[in-house]
Design an enzyme around this catalytic site. Structure first.
Site, PDB file in Angstrom:
ATOM      1  N   SER A 130     118.526  -0.509  92.665  1.00 27.18           N
ATOM      2  CA  SER A 130     117.672  -1.671  92.967  1.00 27.18           C
ATOM      3  C   SER A 130     117.623  -1.855  93.880  1.00 27.18           C
ATOM      4  O   SER A 130     118.565  -2.335  94.651  1.00 27.18           O
ATOM      5  CB  SER A 130     118.479  -2.497  91.730  1.00 27.18           C
ATOM      6  N   GLU A 132     116.860  -5.380  94.085  1.00 26.59           N
ATOM      7  CA  GLU A 132     117.820  -6.708  94.404  1.00 26.59           C
ATOM      8  C   GLU A 132     118.538  -6.732  95.409  1.00 26.59           C
ATOM      9  O   GLU A 132     119.100  -7.600  96.171  1.00 26.59           O
ATOM     10  CB  GLU A 132     118.116  -6.733  93.281  1.00 26.59           C
ATOM     11  N   TYR A 153     124.093  -9.964  90.116  1.00 22.96           N
ATOM     12  CA  TYR A 153     123.669  -8.717  89.499  1.00 22.96           C
ATOM     13  C   TYR A 153     123.366  -7.660  90.433  1.00 22.96           C
ATOM     14  O   TYR A 153     124.292  -6.426  90.778  1.00 22.96           O
ATOM     15  CB  TYR A 153     122.838  -8.734  88.934  1.00 22.96           C
TER      16      TYR A 153
HETATM   17  P1  NAP Z   1     116.201  -3.227  80.117  1.00 24.58           P
HETATM   18  O1  NAP Z   1     114.675  -3.137  79.677  1.00 24.58           O
HETATM   19  O2  NAP Z   1     116.838  -5.235  80.624  1.00 24.58           O
HETATM   20  O3  NAP Z   1     117.488  -2.544  79.769  1.00 24.58           O
HETATM   21  C1  NAP Z   1     118.712  -2.452  79.316  1.00 24.58           C
HETATM   22  C2  NAP Z   1     119.478  -1.661  78.780  1.00 24.58           C
HETATM   23  O4  NAP Z   1     121.081  -1.450  78.738  1.00 24.58           O
HETATM   24  C3  NAP Z   1     119.240  -1.045  77.764  1.00 24.58           C
HETATM   25  O5  NAP Z   1     119.190  -0.384  76.156  1.00 24.58           O
HETATM   26  C4  NAP Z   1     120.491  -2.377  76.588  1.00 24.58           C
HETATM   27  O6  NAP Z   1     120.432  -2.565  75.743  1.00 24.58           O
HETATM   28  C5  NAP Z   1     121.022  -1.462  77.702  1.00 24.58           C
HETATM   29  N1  NAP Z   1     122.551  -2.401  77.725  1.00 24.58           N
HETATM   30  C6  NAP Z   1     123.425  -3.599  78.267  1.00 24.58           C
HETATM   31  N2  NAP Z   1     124.598  -3.559  78.268  1.00 24.58           N
HETATM   32  C7  NAP Z   1     124.817  -2.553  77.849  1.00 24.58           C
HETATM   33  C8  NAP Z   1     126.199  -1.689  77.785  1.00 24.58           C
HETATM   34  N3  NAP Z   1     127.646  -2.392  77.733  1.00 24.58           N
HETATM   35  N4  NAP Z   1     126.556  -0.230  77.170  1.00 24.58           N
HETATM   36  C9  NAP Z   1     124.971   0.358  76.691  1.00 24.58           C
HETATM   37  N5  NAP Z   1     123.963  -0.165  77.649  1.00 24.58           N
HETATM   38  C10 NAP Z   1     124.214  -1.452  77.946  1.00 24.58           C
HETATM   39  O7  NAP Z   1     116.701  -2.946  81.641  1.00 24.58           O
HETATM   40  P2  NAP Z   1     115.318  -1.558  82.053  1.00 24.58           P
HETATM   41  O8  NAP Z   1     114.319  -2.651  82.298  1.00 24.58           O
HETATM   42  O9  NAP Z   1     115.027  -0.501  81.168  1.00 24.58           O
HETATM   43  O10 NAP Z   1     115.450  -1.491  83.276  1.00 24.58           O
HETATM   44  C11 NAP Z   1     116.729  -0.121  82.878  1.00 24.58           C
HETATM   45  C12 NAP Z   1     117.762   0.219  84.465  1.00 24.58           C
HETATM   46  O11 NAP Z   1     116.820  -0.012  86.213  1.00 24.58           O
HETATM   47  C13 NAP Z   1     118.815  -1.200  84.532  1.00 24.58           C
HETATM   48  O12 NAP Z   1     119.372  -0.578  84.548  1.00 24.58           O
HETATM   49  C14 NAP Z   1     117.726  -1.886  85.810  1.00 24.58           C
HETATM   50  O13 NAP Z   1     119.411  -2.803  85.780  1.00 24.58           O
HETATM   51  C15 NAP Z   1     117.880  -1.104  86.273  1.00 24.58           C
HETATM   52  N6  NAP Z   1     116.691  -1.717  87.252  1.00 24.58           N
HETATM   53  C16 NAP Z   1     115.398  -1.769  86.607  1.00 24.58           C
HETATM   54  C17 NAP Z   1     114.201  -2.482  87.876  1.00 24.58           C
HETATM   55  C18 NAP Z   1     113.167  -3.094  86.663  1.00 24.58           C
HETATM   56  O14 NAP Z   1     112.558  -4.390  87.560  1.00 24.58           O
HETATM   57  N7  NAP Z   1     113.038  -2.500  85.474  1.00 24.58           N
HETATM   58  C19 NAP Z   1     114.181  -2.551  89.040  1.00 24.58           C
HETATM   59  C20 NAP Z   1     115.438  -1.380  89.216  1.00 24.58           C
HETATM   60  C21 NAP Z   1     116.467  -1.255  88.501  1.00 24.58           C
HETATM   61  P3  NAP Z   1     120.135  -3.763  74.337  1.00 24.58           P
HETATM   62  O15 NAP Z   1     118.629  -3.188  74.518  1.00 24.58           O
HETATM   63  O16 NAP Z   1     121.463  -3.175  72.839  1.00 24.58           O
HETATM   64  O17 NAP Z   1     120.238  -4.999  74.707  1.00 24.58           O
HETATM   65  O1  F7E Z   2     112.341 -12.488  88.662  1.00 28.22           O
HETATM   66  C1  F7E Z   2     110.891 -15.896  89.982  1.00 28.22           C
HETATM   67  C2  F7E Z   2     112.356 -15.197  90.138  1.00 28.22           C
HETATM   68  O2  F7E Z   2     113.247 -12.023  86.518  1.00 28.22           O
HETATM   69  C3  F7E Z   2     110.960 -12.187  89.526  1.00 28.22           C
HETATM   70  C4  F7E Z   2     114.895  -7.061  87.401  1.00 28.22           C
HETATM   71  O3  F7E Z   2     114.249  -6.066  86.266  1.00 28.22           O
HETATM   72  O4  F7E Z   2     113.524  -6.845  89.472  1.00 28.22           O
HETATM   73  C5  F7E Z   2     114.204  -7.572  88.656  1.00 28.22           C
HETATM   74  O5  F7E Z   2     114.578  -9.313  88.465  1.00 28.22           O
HETATM   75  C6  F7E Z   2     110.984 -13.825  90.205  1.00 28.22           C
HETATM   76  C7  F7E Z   2     112.376 -13.852  90.976  1.00 28.22           C
HETATM   77  O6  F7E Z   2     113.114 -10.338  88.298  1.00 28.22           O
HETATM   78  C8  F7E Z   2     110.807 -17.536  86.708  1.00 28.22           C
HETATM   79  O7  F7E Z   2     113.336 -16.374  90.463  1.00 28.22           O
HETATM   80  C9  F7E Z   2     109.583 -17.839  89.116  1.00 28.22           C
HETATM   81  O8  F7E Z   2     111.982 -14.714  92.035  1.00 28.22           O
HETATM   82  O9  F7E Z   2     111.242 -10.880  86.296  1.00 28.22           O
HETATM   83  P1  F7E Z   2     112.394 -11.587  87.070  1.00 28.22           P
HETATM   84  P2  F7E Z   2     114.078  -9.982  88.994  1.00 28.22           P
HETATM   85  O10 F7E Z   2     114.952 -11.272  89.643  1.00 28.22           O
HETATM   86  O11 F7E Z   2     113.425  -9.707  90.663  1.00 28.22           O
HETATM   87  C10 F7E Z   2     114.868  -5.607  89.711  1.00 28.22           C
HETATM   88  C11 F7E Z   2     114.594  -5.310  90.752  1.00 28.22           C
HETATM   89  C12 F7E Z   2     115.816  -6.294  88.993  1.00 28.22           C
HETATM   90  O12 F7E Z   2     116.609  -4.935  88.982  1.00 28.22           O
HETATM   91  C13 F7E Z   2     116.417  -6.630  88.170  1.00 28.22           C
HETATM   92  O13 F7E Z   2     117.544  -5.700  86.994  1.00 28.22           O
HETATM   93  O14 F7E Z   2     110.050 -14.539  89.939  1.00 28.22           O
HETATM   94  N1  F7E Z   2     110.669 -16.687  88.509  1.00 28.22           N
HETATM   95  N2  F7E Z   2     109.857 -18.230  87.433  1.00 28.22           N
HETATM   96  C14 F7E Z   2     111.477 -16.557  86.821  1.00 28.22           C
HETATM   97  N3  F7E Z   2     111.406 -15.767  86.802  1.00 28.22           N
HETATM   98  C15 F7E Z   2     112.030 -15.413  86.106  1.00 28.22           C
HETATM   99  N4  F7E Z   2     112.741 -15.019  85.003  1.00 28.22           N
HETATM  100  N5  F7E Z   2     112.003 -16.292  84.911  1.00 28.22           N
HETATM  101  C16 F7E Z   2     111.138 -17.746  85.015  1.00 28.22           C
HETATM  102  O15 F7E Z   2     110.574 -18.562  85.202  1.00 28.22           O
END
Ligand code: NAP
Ligand code: F7E
Length: 345
Positions: A130, A132, A153
Site C-alpha cells: 500500500s 500508506e 495498518y
Molecule cells: P476491503 O474491501 O476492506 O477487503 C478486505 C478483504 O479482506 C475482505 O474480503 C475481508 O473479508 C478480508 N479479510 C479481513 N480480515 C480477514 C481475515 N482475518 N482473514 C481473511 N480475510 C480477511 O479491501 P480492498 O479495498 O479490497 O483492498 C484489498 C487489499 O489491498 C487489502 O489488503 C488492502 O489493505 C490493500 N490495499 C487497498 C487499497 C485501496 O485503496 N483499496 C490500496 C492499497 C492497498 P470480509 O468481507 O469478511 O470483511
Molecule cells: O481516508 C481523510 C483521512 O479512509 C483518506 C485504504 O484503502 O487507502 C485507504 O486508506 C483520507 C485520510 O483512506 C474522513 O484522514 C477525512 O487522509 O478513505 P480513507 P486511507 O486512509 O487513505 C490506502 C492506500 C490503503 O491501503 C487502505 O487500505 O481522508 N478523511 N474525513 C476521512 N477518512 C475517513 N475514512 N472518514 C472521514 O470522515
C-alpha cells in the site's frame, strides 16, 4: 485452465479481480471468513452452483489468522497464482485494533508465504502492498522511495511487504508486491472517505439526510478506479521475473476537492451540508500521496483508464441509483442517520 486463489475475495478488489480472472478463463477460488451475517454481496453475482461438475468459481472457509486452514487449502487446490488481498484495511480503525491489524495484515502474510514454502508449490504470489507505507515521505512516491509508515495498518503492510521480498530472495519464490495508491469504486467500503461522501451526496440529493460529518479535508490522495488496478495485479504475475510496482494515476486531489466535485455533480453546494467532526481525525495523518508509476507503465504497459472526474461521477451516480432502488422498494433505506452509520471511521 489456470487456477487462482484470492484471499479477501469478498472485498472491493477481490470482487473485481475475480471477475477479471473469470473473464480470462481462470478457475477462481476464494478464501471467505465465517461471519454471522452474509458477507458475499460483492461476489454473489459470480456464484456457481457447487453441485455442478466443475464450477469455475468456489469459496472456501478460512482465515489469515488460521495457518492450518491456509496450508490445507493450498495443498488441496495447488493454485497457479495466489493473490493476497485479505486485510483489516481501514487505517483509522487500525489505531483502535493495532494488534489484530498486525496479526491479519502482517503475520497473516507470513502464514501464507510459509504455507507456500512448506507445501513446495511452484505458484506465483501477489502481495497487496500500500501507498500508506510511504506515510510522511513527500511525493511523488516510487518503488525506491523510503517508507515512513504513520499507522498500525501501514506498519503491518511494511512488514508484509518486506517479508514478501525476503521470501523471494531467500527461496526464489515468484512473489511480487503491488504498491497500490488509493483506488475506489461503487463497491468501496462505506466508511472510506470517497464512498462516505458519495453515499451522503445520494442521501442529501434524495432528501434522506441533510448533513455529512468529515475529518481532515486537506489530506491529498492519488485516487484511481479499482477495476483498472486489478489488471495491474494480474500483469505483475505474468512477468517472467517477479518485482515490485507502484500503481497510481500520478495525479493527487484533496478530500475537499473530492467533496466539491461529488456535491457539484448532484447539483448541491457542499458548504451547506458538510461539517467537521474531529473524531474523524487520525493520531497521525498521511498528508500527501501521489504515485510515480513509470515503472508499471514501461514494464507492464499499464495505465489507468478512468480519470478523477469520471470516478467521482461513477460513484455518485451508482449511490443515487442504489438509494432510489431501496426507496422505491419501500425498504428502510439506511437503517439510521448517516453520522451513526459511519460512526468511528
Ligand atoms: P476491503 O474491501 O476492506 O477487503 C478486505 C478483504 O479482506 C475482505 O474480503 C475481508 O473479508 C478480508 N479479510 C479481513 N480480515 C480477514 C481475515 N482475518 N482473514 C481473511 N480475510 C480477511 O479491501 P480492498 O479495498 O479490497 O483492498 C484489498 C487489499 O489491498 C487489502 O489488503 C488492502 O489493505 C490493500 N490495499 C487497498 C487499497 C485501496 O485503496 N483499496 C490500496 C492499497 C492497498 P470480509 O468481507 O469478511 O470483511
Ligand atoms: O481516508 C481523510 C483521512 O479512509 C483518506 C485504504 O484503502 O487507502 C485507504 O486508506 C483520507 C485520510 O483512506 C474522513 O484522514 C477525512 O487522509 O478513505 P480513507 P486511507 O486512509 O487513505 C490506502 C492506500 C490503503 O491501503 C487502505 O487500505 O481522508 N478523511 N474525513 C476521512 N477518512 C475517513 N475514512 N472518514 C472521514 O470522515
Amino acid at each position: 485452465m489456470q487456477r487462482a486463489l484470492i484471499t479477501g475475495i469478498t472485498g472491493q478488489d477481490g470482487s473485481y479481480l475475480a471477475e477479471f480472472l473469470l473473464a480470462r478463463g481462470y478457475e477462481v477460488h476464494g478464501l471467505k471468513r465465517r461471519s454471522s451475517s452474509f458477507n458475499t454481496d460483492r461476489v454473489d453475482h459470480l456464484y456457481a452452483d457447487p453441485h455442478e461438475p466443475s464450477p469455475r468459481f468456489r469459496l472456501h472457509y478460512g482465515d489469515l489468522g488460521d495457518s492450518s486452514s491456509l496450508a490445507w487449502l493450498l495443498a488441496g487446490l495447488a493454485p497457479d497464482e495466489i493473490y493476497n488481498l485479505g486485510a483489516q484495511s481501514h487505517v483509522k480503525v487500525s489505531f483502535d485494533i493495532p494488534e489484530y491489524t498486525a496479526e491479519v495484515v502482517g503475520v497473516g502474510t507470513v502464514r501464507l508465504l510459509e504455507a507456500i514454502r512448506r507445501t513446495g508449490l511452484g505458484c506465483r504470489f501477489y502481495q497487496a502492498s500500500s501507498s500508506e507505507m510511504f506515510g510522511s515521505t513527500p511525493p511523488p512516491q516510487s518503488e525506491t522511495t523510503v517508507f515512513h509508515p504513520r499507522s498500525p495498518y501501514a506498519c503491518a503492510k511494511v512488514f508484509a511487504h518486506q517479508a514478501t521480498v525476503n521470501y523471494r530472495e531467500s527461496y526464489g519464490l515468484h512473489a511480487s508486491c503491488g504498491i497500490l495508491f488509493n483506488h475506489e469504486s461503487p463497491r468501496r467500503g462505506e466508511t472510506f472517505v470517497t464512498r462516505k461522501i458519495t453515499r451522503a451526496v445520494a442521501q442529501i440529493h434524495l432528501g434522506a439526510e441533510d448533513k455529512l460529518y468529515l475529518g481532515n479535508l486537506e489530506a491529498r490522495r492519488d485516487w484511481g478506479f479499482a477495476g483498472d488496478y486489478v489488471e495491474a495485479m494480474w500483469k505483475m504475475l505474468q512477468q517472467e521475473e517477479p518485482g515490485d510496482y507502484v500503481i497510481g494515476t500520478g495525479e493527487s486531489h484533496s478530500v475537499r476537492e473530492f467533496v466539491e466535485a461529488a456535491f457539484a455533480h448532484a447539483g448541491l453546494d457542499w458548504r451547506e451540508h458538510v461539517r467537521i467532526d474531529p473524531r474523524y481525525y487520525r493520531p497521525a495523518e498521511v498528508d500527501d500521496l501521489r504515485a510515480d508509476a513509470s515503472k508499471a507503465r514501461t514494464r507492464l504497459g499499464w495505465t489507468p483508464r478512468v480519470s478523477f472526474g469520471e470516478l467521482v461521477k461513477m460513484m455518485v451516480d451508482a449511490d443515487i441509483a442504489e438509494l432510489r432502488r431501496k426507496l422505491k422498494g419501500g425498504r428502510e433505506a439506511l437503517g439510521g442517520p448517516l453520522g451513526a452509520l459511519a460512526a468511528d471511521s
